[in-house]
Scaffold this active site. Sequence first.
Site, PDB file in Angstrom:
ATOM      1  N   SER A  28      39.713  34.379  45.179  1.00  0.00           N
ATOM      2  CA  SER A  28      40.538  34.649  46.354  1.00  0.00           C
ATOM      3  C   SER A  28      40.896  36.122  46.472  1.00  0.00           C
ATOM      4  CB  SER A  28      41.827  33.839  46.275  1.00  0.00           C
ATOM      5  OG  SER A  28      41.536  32.495  46.034  1.00  0.00           O
ATOM      6  N   CYS A  29      40.604  36.874  45.431  1.00  0.00           N
ATOM      7  CA  CYS A  29      40.834  38.315  45.497  1.00  0.00           C
ATOM      8  C   CYS A  29      39.787  38.951  46.415  1.00  0.00           C
ATOM      9  CB  CYS A  29      40.723  38.945  44.116  1.00  0.00           C
ATOM     10  SG  CYS A  29      42.043  38.457  43.006  1.00  0.00           S
TER      11      CYS A  29
END
Lengths: 160, 248
Positions: A28-29
């Site tokens: 999700s980064c």
Amino acid sequence: MTRPRSLRAGELKVLPAPGKLVIHGLGSCVAVFVYDAGPRVGGMAHILLPGPPGKETGNLGRYATTAVAAIVEESIRLGARRKALRAKVAGGSRMFVIDSGAPRPTVGDKNIQAALRALQEARVEVVAHDVGGEQGRTVVADLSDGSLTITTVRGDPRVV
Amino acid sequence: MKKRPQRRAARRARPIARTRHAGRPPGPRALRVARADLGRFHLLSEAGAHNAAIAMSQIIGRPLRLDVRWAKTLPLEEVADMAGGASRVVCALSLKVYGDLRGHLLMLFSREQLPVLLDLVLPRAGSDAKRPGGLQGMDEMERSALLEIGNILGCAYLNALSRLLGVSLLPSIPGLAFDMVGAVTDHLLIDLAAVSDTAVVLASEVQEPASGLRCEIFFLPHPDSLGVLARTHEREIEPRVASRSRGR
């Protein structure tokens, strides 16, 4: 053959060709790669969050707003021209399907939006992006040609 | 009532072992956890994993071995290294924990062990065909069996904590991913990074000796919940774990 410099969560690095930067297992980064093809200088950040909570100043690479500003500034210091800077963005997946029930933007979506907004504010054109989806990515930024190579556990590498 | 802040201050004054901050000094948001508290976390981790092992051994009908690895604080950027490095490919089951003690519970199986696990939980009569390695090759039945494993192991682990701490824990439904460790841990970092530069990690492992199947279990309590986690005393934990072990 240059050994890529690995960026862990929240790290940021700017360097000239023939350097390589890699982020393993981006979920999700978001990875933001900013590059000037003339002097072949650029940098990448492994961004965790849209912006710093409060007025924190450390960990520039951790937040979209501070990371973009820091890469642009450091690239210019190393010889890049502000107007020639181009950006490539990858990451921001939704890794677990439990999150899909949530209609609001996911953490990945927020990171992508914040990164794109920060790049727009810094007047850096985004020339390529590979964002969202439900899988992790390993991204390799090559300073010698400005390419960003994206690999997942599912398929063949994609170069943008 | 007045005693509490003093006790906390005393805890803070005792520096913990090895909070490594590679390349830079610990920032103001680096957590400090007393060694005694880490000892308590270790016992909680043991109790949780013990319960998970019991649950798992009842599902697959084989005895399991338990290995409580460590409880420690890690700088956020080192969290992916705790499970073999960011690029290791795993089958991950993730539960978010709500209630009085918030946190994340992550259960990992190696990529190579996914077929072994599926064979144990969904034995296929008369078929020698090798199971495919990834999530794509899996059918709906296998996916839901894995999710159920996550549910059972996770709830067993959390039940032990809940009982020992006397708090209510509400797990989310599990999420399943077949991906790199970095990708399945970074949502944890995102949650933690908003409040802290350090993660407290309780690591344990459940093994099935005959097939070599291993499930690595990581519990990452939210920094705001550490007070809840630290309030157990060792003497409260010991007898219960011991009596349960004797019972089996």
